[in-house]
Design a protein around this motif. Structure first.
Motif, PDB file in Angstrom:
ATOM      1  N   GLN A  44       0.820  -1.217   0.000  1.00 47.16           N
ATOM      2  CA  GLN A  44       0.000   0.000   0.000  1.00 47.16           C
ATOM      3  C   GLN A  44       0.854   1.267   0.000  1.00 47.16           C
ATOM      4  O   GLN A  44       0.446   2.305  -0.511  1.00 47.16           O
ATOM      5  N   GLN A  45       2.039   1.175   0.618  1.00 50.14           N
ATOM      6  CA  GLN A  45       2.902   2.355   0.727  1.00 50.14           C
ATOM      7  C   GLN A  45       3.641   2.639  -0.580  1.00 50.14           C
ATOM      8  O   GLN A  45       4.138   3.737  -0.785  1.00 50.14           O
ATOM      9  N   LEU A  46       3.742   1.598  -1.436  1.00 50.19           N
ATOM     10  CA  LEU A  46       4.510   1.775  -2.668  1.00 50.19           C
ATOM     11  C   LEU A  46       3.667   2.482  -3.721  1.00 50.19           C
ATOM     12  O   LEU A  46       2.449   2.342  -3.733  1.00 50.19           O
ATOM     13  N   PRO A  47       4.308   3.243  -4.611  1.00 48.22           N
ATOM     14  CA  PRO A  47       3.564   3.811  -5.728  1.00 48.22           C
ATOM     15  C   PRO A  47       2.965   2.677  -6.574  1.00 48.22           C
ATOM     16  O   PRO A  47       3.582   1.614  -6.678  1.00 48.22           O
ATOM     17  N   VAL A  48       1.783   2.922  -7.124  1.00 53.42           N
ATOM     18  CA  VAL A  48       1.068   1.870  -7.859  1.00 53.42           C
ATOM     19  C   VAL A  48       1.974   1.221  -8.911  1.00 53.42           C
ATOM     20  O   VAL A  48       1.971   0.004  -9.094  1.00 53.42           O
ATOM     21  N   ALA A  49       2.771   2.045  -9.575  1.00 51.76           N
ATOM     22  CA  ALA A  49       3.625   1.541 -10.648  1.00 51.76           C
ATOM     23  C   ALA A  49       4.605   0.472 -10.161  1.00 51.76           C
ATOM     24  O   ALA A  49       4.997  -0.416 -10.904  1.00 51.76           O
ATOM     25  N   LYS A  50       4.993   0.561  -8.884  1.00 54.21           N
ATOM     26  CA  LYS A  50       5.997  -0.372  -8.363  1.00 54.21           C
ATOM     27  C   LYS A  50       5.382  -1.633  -7.784  1.00 54.21           C
ATOM     28  O   LYS A  50       6.078  -2.612  -7.548  1.00 54.21           O
ATOM     29  N   SER A  53       5.746  -5.151  -9.649  1.00 52.06           N
ATOM     30  CA  SER A  53       7.083  -5.739  -9.648  1.00 52.06           C
ATOM     31  C   SER A  53       7.491  -6.158  -8.227  1.00 52.06           C
ATOM     32  O   SER A  53       8.246  -7.116  -8.046  1.00 52.06           O
ATOM     33  N   LYS A  57       8.686  -9.900  -7.319  1.00 57.12           N
ATOM     34  CA  LYS A  57       9.990 -10.160  -6.703  1.00 57.12           C
ATOM     35  C   LYS A  57       9.844 -10.902  -5.376  1.00 57.12           C
ATOM     36  O   LYS A  57      10.712 -11.679  -5.000  1.00 57.12           O
ATOM     37  N   LYS A 197      25.968   1.388  -7.843  1.00 52.44           N
ATOM     38  CA  LYS A 197      25.368   2.522  -8.548  1.00 52.44           C
ATOM     39  C   LYS A 197      25.906   3.778  -7.907  1.00 52.44           C
ATOM     40  O   LYS A 197      26.239   3.776  -6.715  1.00 52.44           O
TER      41      LYS A 197
ATOM     42  N   GLN B  29       0.414   9.924  -2.385  1.00 55.13           N
ATOM     43  CA  GLN B  29      -0.729   9.192  -1.835  1.00 55.13           C
ATOM     44  C   GLN B  29      -1.829  10.151  -1.413  1.00 55.13           C
ATOM     45  O   GLN B  29      -3.007   9.903  -1.656  1.00 55.13           O
ATOM     46  N   GLU B  51       5.765   4.580 -14.274  1.00 57.22           N
ATOM     47  CA  GLU B  51       5.784   3.271 -14.925  1.00 57.22           C
ATOM     48  C   GLU B  51       6.819   3.229 -16.034  1.00 57.22           C
ATOM     49  O   GLU B  51       7.543   2.252 -16.189  1.00 57.22           O
ATOM     50  N   LEU B  54      10.278   3.084 -14.583  1.00 55.12           N
ATOM     51  CA  LEU B  54      10.495   1.767 -13.999  1.00 55.12           C
ATOM     52  C   LEU B  54      10.774   0.736 -15.081  1.00 55.12           C
ATOM     53  O   LEU B  54      11.690  -0.085 -14.962  1.00 55.12           O
ATOM     54  N   THR B 102      29.021   0.828 -12.663  1.00 53.19           N
ATOM     55  CA  THR B 102      28.116   1.848 -12.134  1.00 53.19           C
ATOM     56  C   THR B 102      27.321   2.547 -13.235  1.00 53.19           C
ATOM     57  O   THR B 102      26.554   3.451 -12.949  1.00 53.19           O
TER      58      THR B 102
END
Lengths: 278, 259
Positions: A44-50, A53, A57, A197, B29, B51, B54, B102
């Motif tokens: 619920q806390q994650l953005p819908v787009a994530k 996935s 995972k 990264k 939110q 999206e 991502l 990286t």
């Protein structure tokens, strides 16, 4: 299923920030210990787009044989618990008991000169004599110098990585990384197989700052990663030391500025060690 | 971060805020709860954008799968690609690109899938991020004496041998480079590996610029537009002027115009 398993699993997905993992832990202690409810809460806390996935995972098998500690383990150092955004999980390889010993972080530029070597040589044998631990980030230059000389002196050293513990980066430090795993301690908050990264390195610096009791900057340019680490260490009330350098050396500019801003000038090991053990 | 009382803000104000600041997930939110249609549209746009990013990230990581195997072991990997096997004129250009683990240039892809403008944007980015880059040029004479396939192999080998760092592994687009380094031959490699994709962009931009300069030396064939490929303008030029010094004599229809 326990909280440690949940943390390990959330970390592995790579979708959940450290801050959010810490919040889930809060939920676990305050609201519910129900595994599925907690997972649903995270989603619920994650953005819908994530979200999709994240679910995918979660379904992947988890290798629980890879050693790690979490914020809630006894082995997790107190001083690290107290920093802003402490890592919820630390994957490791090597001797965990090093986390309980007083330590000095030594950081500096990747393109550091022999001046850094001189500084490290002046301090590390003394550290080892007092059975203190050195901490750094296994980058080229000053970091590698810190680990290398500590090992040469038969001392103990901790390297905090900006990539998965099973990843060798930078390539030039591969042998050194293996030596630290065998004789010291490797730490990373990133799950295995995570490639480095650029934005992981400032994140990694907060762990170095949090793990140490004192921090020494050998050589640093203005606006460099070493200065970020020093800044974080100051915020966490660590003793920050900087080696003064020539006013016309770009590699000492950051250090000289740190001293002007109130860091202790480092010119011999005695002061630093004295402050640490008393 | 400052927190706003979103319900009280007008939609233009919210729009302005969104362009100037980056909101965290919690703020989004809250916005998602707002019943106004304008706000709902903004939220939907943001979701679409998220999206896309991502997807781009996932695809990028996917196209690093070959590199990662070697990076993880602390090895350096070079991607090799070639441009200019088909044209009637000009050299074949190969590039070897060694990227650091990286690397985060999400747009790197098969050069054929990118616009000329995009390639020119990516070229300096790749050059500044790469650990090492080497470009080799196989002349039209080499192509005529060796045949195009072998000339490409030799030029690829040259680009690898001229690297200042020695890679432990090569990723190559559908070829085997005659050098003594372990390598993986990938079909459609430029779309499957970031390193090969980067090499394809570097070689493509380099060769296109080279052909633009050749256009000034040998005008009348439209080299700056066709890069030596057999376009109508190019063929008309051949007919009128005959082959120039950079034409590949072994290629049809150049052969027909030889005296």
């Amino acid at each position: 299923m326990g909280l440690n398993y949940l943390i390990r699993q959330l970390s592995q997905t790579g979708c959940v920030s450290n801050q959010l993992i810490l919040k889930v832990c809060g939920q676990y202690y305050q609201e519910t210990t129900d595994y599925h409810k907690l997972l649903h809460w995270v989603k619920q806390q994650l953005p819908v787009a994530k979200q999709e996935s994240f679910i995918q995972k979660l379904a992947q098998p988890l290798d629980m044989t890879i050693p790690f500690i979490t914020f809630f383990d006894a082995a997790y150092p107190k001083k690290l618990q107290q920093i802003y955004n402490p890592p919820a999980i630390l994957y490791y390889q090597g001797d965990l008991t090093l986390l309980q010993i007083k330590s000095v972080a030594i950081v500096g530029a990747r393109l550091s000169t022999s001046y850094t070597q001189t500084i490290v040589h002046s301090l590390v044998p003394q550290l080892v004599q007092h059975q203190l631990v050195s901490v750094s980030g296994l980058a080229l230059g000053a970091d590698a110098c810190c680990h290398q000389i500590t090992l040469e002196q038969q001392g103990k050293t901790i390297a905090v990585l900006g990539n998965g513990i099973d990843y060798f980066y930078p390539q030039q430090n591969q042998v050194l990384q293996k030596q630290i795993a065998a004789k010291g301690l490797l730490l990373s908050e990133y799950p295995p197989s995570t490639r480095p990264k650029k934005f992981y390195f400032p994140q990694r610096n907060r762990i170095i700052a949090g793990l140490c009791d004192s921090l020494l900057v050998t050589q640093a340019k203005q606006r460099s990663g070493s200065l970020i680490t020093a800044q974080l260490a100051l915020q966490e009330n660590r003793n920050v030391w900087a080696a003064p350098g020539p006013i016309d050396s770009a590699l000492s500019k950051g250090c000289n500025q740190l001293i002007a801003a109130g860091a202790s000038p480092y010119y011999e090991a005695y002061d630093l060690i004295n402050e640490l053990i008393n | 971060m400052t927190s706003y009382n979103w319900q009280q803000l007008s939609i233009p104000t919210i729009k302005d805020l969104l362009t100037s600041t980056e909101l965290d997930d919690a703020a989004w939110q809250t916005l998602a709860q707002d019943s106004r249609r304008g706000v709902q549209n903004l939220v939907r746009q943001h979701q679409k954008q998220l999206e896309r990013t991502l997807k781009a990230q996932q695809s990028f990581e996917q196209r690093l799968q070959f590199e990662k195997k070697y990076w993880q072991k602390g090895q350096l990997v070079a991607g090799i690609d070639e441009v200019g096997r088909g044209p009637l004129a000009g050299p074949v250009v190969t590039a070897a690109v060694v990227l650091p683990p990286t690397v985060d240039i999400l747009e790197i892809n098969d050069s054929k899938q990118l616009s000329d403008e995009k390639r020119h944007q990516l070229y300096p980015k790749i050059l500044s991020e790469a650990v090492d880059i080497s470009i080799a040029v196989g002349s039209n004479q080499l192509i005529d004496t060796e045949n195009i396939y072998h000339a490409t192999e030799l030029t690829m080998a040259q680009s690898v041998n001229n690297l200042r760092v020695l890679p432990q592994h090569l990723l190559v687009d559908a070829m085997v480079v005659p050098v003594n380094i372990p390598q993986t031959k990938l079909i459609k490699g430029d779309a499957r590996s970031i390193s090969i994709g980067a090499a394809s962009i570097v070689a493509k931009v380099y060769r296109d610029e080279l052909m633009k300069n050749y256009d000034k030396v040998y005008p009348g064939f439209g080299f700056s537009d066709n890069a030596g490929y057999g376009t109508k303008v190019h063929l008309q030029g051949l007919q009128k002027l005959g082959p120039c010094a950079i034409h590949r004599h072994s290629f049809n229809p150049v052969k027909q115009y030889l005296k």
